[in-house]
Structure formats: structure tokens, C-alpha cells
Design an enzyme around this catalytic site. Structure first.
Site, PDB file in Angstrom:
ATOM      1  CG  HIS A  77     -36.822 -19.595  12.671  1.00  0.00           C
ATOM      2  ND1 HIS A  77     -36.288 -20.567  11.858  1.00  0.00           N
ATOM      3  CD2 HIS A  77     -37.605 -18.833  11.868  1.00  0.00           C
ATOM      4  CE1 HIS A  77     -36.700 -20.381  10.616  1.00  0.00           C
ATOM      5  NE2 HIS A  77     -37.516 -19.338  10.599  1.00  0.00           N
ATOM      6  CE  LYS A 136      -3.174  -2.345  -0.118  1.00  0.00           C
ATOM      7  NZ  LYS A 136      -3.811  -2.253  -1.341  1.00  0.00           N
ATOM      8  CB  SER A 185      -0.903   0.039   1.228  1.00  0.00           C
ATOM      9  OG  SER A 185      -1.639   1.250   1.214  1.00  0.00           O
ATOM     10  CD  GLU A 205      -7.617   2.777  -0.377  1.00  0.00           C
ATOM     11  OE1 GLU A 205      -6.524   2.316  -0.001  1.00  0.00           O
ATOM     12  OE2 GLU A 205      -8.022   2.678  -1.551  1.00  0.00           O
ATOM     13  CG  HIS A 216      -4.955  -0.826   3.763  1.00  0.00           C
ATOM     14  ND1 HIS A 216      -5.221  -0.343   2.491  1.00  0.00           N
ATOM     15  CD2 HIS A 216      -4.150   0.106   4.345  1.00  0.00           C
ATOM     16  CE1 HIS A 216      -4.609   0.811   2.315  1.00  0.00           C
ATOM     17  NE2 HIS A 216      -3.947   1.103   3.427  1.00  0.00           N
ATOM     18  CG  ASN A 217      -7.345  -1.751  -0.544  1.00  0.00           C
ATOM     19  OD1 ASN A 217      -6.343  -1.505   0.123  1.00  0.00           O
ATOM     20  ND2 ASN A 217      -7.306  -1.849  -1.856  1.00  0.00           N
TER      21      ASN A 217
END
Ligand code: 6PG
Length: 466
Positions: free
Chosen positions: A448, A182, A127, A189, A185-186
Site C-alpha cells: 500500500h 441538529k 432542540s 447530546e 447536536h444530538n
């Protein structure tokens, strides 16, 4: 001459990372089918131990064996293509590194495929864009520890350095651990970029503030306790003039955001892991809505915008909204990393992730110093929002954030990332949520079952009978 390190793909990232290595005295070689990119490498590498090739055979022959070769090519099929084209020349002991933004499941597959052929593979997320690659990126590595040790001195030399001098590179675990870190991270971002864009929109619309004035505000914030790369570049972008028209260039940029997939993958995988990352989700959706350019223009005449005046907000309130969103986005990403670390056997150390994001990468900010400390002090920290040192910071900015979001809602100004982040904080901080009603509804129509607050066990009720 035998070169120590080879790079395949001499686009912006590959070329600059190679030049960075050469700056540190490494003899390096690059390969690209595009002769103009090879030429550019040679030109920029004049006087350095750099060579360029357009022929794979000659490139591979120029590397010292066992070879270390990194690819920096677009994610997806191009990575498989490069691996295939290299195979005739690869020998036992050679190490092939994918330094791109590959989807982590593709990386897992490639580990298996190359491993079956006795070849060493490795994944590193890089990066920092062009400048980062050239002068110090942040790097997130994944793969066998022995391969990492082989490259570690090199990687530590070229990586960005945090304020305490630590290199911003680390091994996060086996397999695709590095590409996973990564990816997240993006995702963060995307959330940070979207929230900055929302604050820009509010500043622009509330008093019709001009770009240079907004640039001043973002510049001031960029050196504050929330400061970082994305705020810095926002201020620079807002000052840029179009040489042709003399107008502010940002006003001429079409408002339809594109993406290459990493943000979407973050959201998708967070859903699989049952980790809430609403700030990232909102940012991905906001890009998708922005891309509906023509549809939005048609819809704007039907869904008439609110007549209410944009709110007049103080800079501190806007900065507060951004500050809380940033902490929320980092918190979501860290929780996703921890869950993925357990689920996929990566064992990701979240303190390490915060540490390597302190410099070099796109999401670097002053906050990451505090975040690193918070996880180093308590590796089991449930959520950054409740970390000592960060909870007070969030509490201090929440009133401003509420004013920002309610004002934006009244004026019909979309603030998806800011409001998703506020709801995340409010939801996480609520001892009582309306999920009791959801459980009752599920049990009503699908038997349920539900749990009770007043007694242990699992229950089912015929809710239709009074
Ligand atoms: C980085 C960036 C980089 C790239 C983004 C863009 O860390 O240096 O994240 O990898 O600029 O992937 O992604 P989008 O095209 O999806 O916005």
C-alpha cells in the site's frame, strides 16, 4: 380568520411551539388526525389566537396565503406521508418546513422532490424538548436564504435568547444544513449524557453514595463553569421519588437505553467524513450494550466482575473528567460540522453553531460561551482543545481525569465515553503515534506504500527480506 402559521403534528413539540408562537401574538393553526391532541391544543390555547383542525383541507384553507406550514412529526416515512397528504392543497409560494429530527439525506431528497414541483421546502432542527418548544427553543435552520428571511422575525421572536440577548436561531446554509447541525447536536447530546451517566455510576459504586447526595453534587456542578441543562436535570432526576413505592424512581428504571437514530447517524457520517468523534461513537455503543439486558445478566456470571474495590475519587477529579469529556465532545462535533460544511457545500459557520447552542437546547452549557468566543476569535481554529482559554482548562483537569479512568479500569467499571475522550485528547496531543507501524504493516501485506519522515516521496519495501 386567516392564520399566519400552520403546524402539522400536535404532539408535545408541535403543540408547545405553536403555543409559543401564539404567546408572541401570532395567529396560528394546528392539524392532527388525533382529535384529542387538537382538543388539548384548543384547551391550552384558550384566550390566544389558536385554532385546531383534524381535517387537512380545512386547515390549509384557514392559512393566509402564501402559506407557511411546519411539520413536527417523527422522522422517516411519516414526514413523506404528511407531504403527500398536503400536496393537493399546496400552491406556488407556500413554504413547507420540516421541524423534526429528519436524517439529513432524507431532507436533501425532499428538497429535490418538492423543488421539482415548484414548492419551497425548508428544514429546521428544533432542540429543547417540551419546555424549550414552549418557552424558547434553539433552532438550526437550513434552506434558501429568501425562505429563511420570510420566517426570521417569527423564529427570532420565539427562540431562546443567549445571555447577550442574541436569539438562538440561525441559518446554517442551503439544503439540509440545519438538520445536519441538529444531528451533530444530538451526537454531542449522546456523549454528554453517557459521560454524566458514567460519573453517576462511579459516585454510586465508589462509596455507595445515595441519590440525594449525588443530586447535591450534580446540582453544584450545574451552576459551575461546566454547568448546563443536562447536569441540572440529572440532579432533579436523582431526587425524584416513585409515588407508588416511595423509592427513588431512578433506581427502578430499567438500565437499557433506547435511541431514535440521531447519535448513530452522527457517528456514521463522521466516519464518512474521516472526522474522529470517538466520544459520540462510545456513547452510541454504550447504549447498544445497555440494551442487551438479558445477555448482560447471563454474561455477568461468566465474566466475573473485578474484585478490586471501586476507586475513591474526589468530586473535583470526577468533575474534571466530565469537564474534559465535554470539551472533547464539543470539539469533535464542531470539527464534524466544519468538514460537513465543506464536503456538502453547507459552509457551516461553527461559531454560529456554538452561539445558537448557548441557550434553549439540550446541550447548552456554560462552556458554550467560551467556545463561541474561541471560534469568533479564530474561525480557522484547528481544534477546541488547543484554543486559548480552553487548553488551560483541559490541562488543569487532565490529572483528575486520568485518576478517574485508571481507577475505574482497575475496578472493572465501564467508562467508555470518559476513556474515549481521554484517548482523543492524548492522541491529538501526541507528536508521535504508532501509525508508522500500521503503515509498515499495510505496505508489508498489500504494497500500500508509505511516506517517510526523512525524505519526500512514496515508498514500497519488501519487508519480509531482512
Ligand atoms: C432535543 C433532543 C430531541 C430528542 C432526542 C432524543 O434536542 O430536543 O435531542 O430531539 O429528545 O432526539 O433522541 P434519542 O431518542 O435518540 O435519545
Amino acid at each position: 380568520m386567516q392564520y399566519e402559521f400552520g403546524m402539522i403534528g400536535l404532539g408535545t413539540m408541535g403543540r408547545n411551539l405553536l403555543l409559543n408562537l401564539a404567546d408572541h401574538g401570532e395567529a396560528v393553526a394546528g392539524l392532527d388526525l388525533d382529535a384529542s391532541k387538537v382538543e388539548l391544543l384548543k384547551q391550552e390555547g384558550t384566550g390566544k389566537p389558536v385554532e385546531g383542525f383534524t381535517d387537512a383541507k380545512a386547515f390549509m384553507a384557514s392559512l393566509r396565503t402564501p402559506r407557511v406550514v411546519m411539520m413536527l412529526v417523527p422522522a422517516g416515512p411519516p414526514v413523506d406521508k404528511v407531504i403527500e397528504s398536503l400536496s393537493p392543497y399546496l400552491e406556488k409560494g407556500d413554504l413547507v418546513i420540516d421541524g423534526g429530527n429528519s436524517f439529513f439525506r432524507d431532507t436533501e431528497r425532499r428538497f429535490n422532490e418538492l423543488g421539482a414541483k415548484g414548492l419551497a421546502f425548508f428544514g429546521i432542527g428544533v432542540s429543547g424538548g417540551e419546555k424549550g418548544a414552549r418557552f424558547g427553543p434553539s433552532m438550526m435552520a437550513g434552506g434558501p436564504a429568501e425562505s429563511y428571511e420570510r420566517m426570521r422575525p417569527l423564529l427570532e421572536k420565539v427562540a431562546a435568547k443567549a445571555d447577550d440577548g442574541e436569539p438562538c436561531v440561525a441559518l446554517f446554509g442551503p439544503g439540509a444544513a440545519g438538520h445536519y447541525v441538529k444531528m451533530v447536536h444530538n451526537g454531542i447530546e449522546y456523549a454528554l449524557m453517557q459521560s454524566i451517566a458514567e460519573v453517576y455510576d462511579l459516585l454510586r459504586r465508589q462509596v455507595g453514595m445515595n441519590n440525594p447526595k449525588m443530586a447535591d453534587i450534580f446540582e453544584e456542578w450545574s451552576t459551575s463553569e461546566i454547568g448546563g441543562f443536562l447536569l441540572q436535570i440529572t440532579s432533579t432526576v436523582l431526587r425524584k421519588r416513585d409515588p407508588e413505592t416511595g423509592l427513588d424512581l431512578v433506581d427502578l428504571v430499567k438500565d437499557g437505553a433506547k435511541s431514535k437514530g440521531t447519535g448513530k447517524w452522527t457517528s456514521q457520517d463522521a466516519m464518512d467524513l474521516h472526522v474522529a468523534v470517538p466520544s459520540v461513537d462510545a456513547a452510541v455503543s454504550a447504549r447498544d450494550i445497555s440494551a442487551l439486558f438479558d445477555e448482560r445478566h447471563a454474561a455477568a456470571s461468566i465474566l466475573k466482575p473485578s474484585e478490586a474495590k471501586p476507586p475513591v475519587l474526589s468530586n473535583d477529579q470526577l468533575k474534571g473528567a466530565l469537564a474534559v469529556t465535554m470539551v472533547a465532545a464539543y470539539a469533535q462535533g464542531m470539527n464534524q460540522l466544519r468538514a460537513a460544511g465543506t464536503e456538502y457545500g453547507y459552509g457551516i459557520d461553527v461559531a454560529k453553531a456554538a452561539a445558537v447552542w448557548r441557550a434553549g437546547c439540550i446541550i447548552r452549557s456554560e462552556l458554550l460561551g467560551k467556545i463561541t468566543q474561541a471560534y469568533r476569535a479564530n474561525a480557522q481554529l484547528a481544534n477546541l482543545l488547543v484554543a486559548p482559554g480552553l487548553s488551560d482548562f483541559v490541562l488543569q483537569h487532565l490529572p483528575g481525569m486520568r485518576a478517574v479512568i485508571s481507577g475505574a479500569v482497575n475496578a472493572g467499571i465501564p467508562v467508555p465515553a470518559l476513556s474515549a475522550s481521554l484517548s482523543y485528547v492524548d492522541g491529538y496531543g501526541s507528536s508521535r503515534l504508532p501509525a508508522n507501524l500500521i503503515q509498515a504493516q499495510r505496505d508489508f501485506f498489500g504494497a500500500h506504500t508509505y511516506e517517510r519522515l526523512d525524505q519526500p516521496g512514496v515508498f514500497h519495501t519488501d519487508w519480509s527480506e531482512s
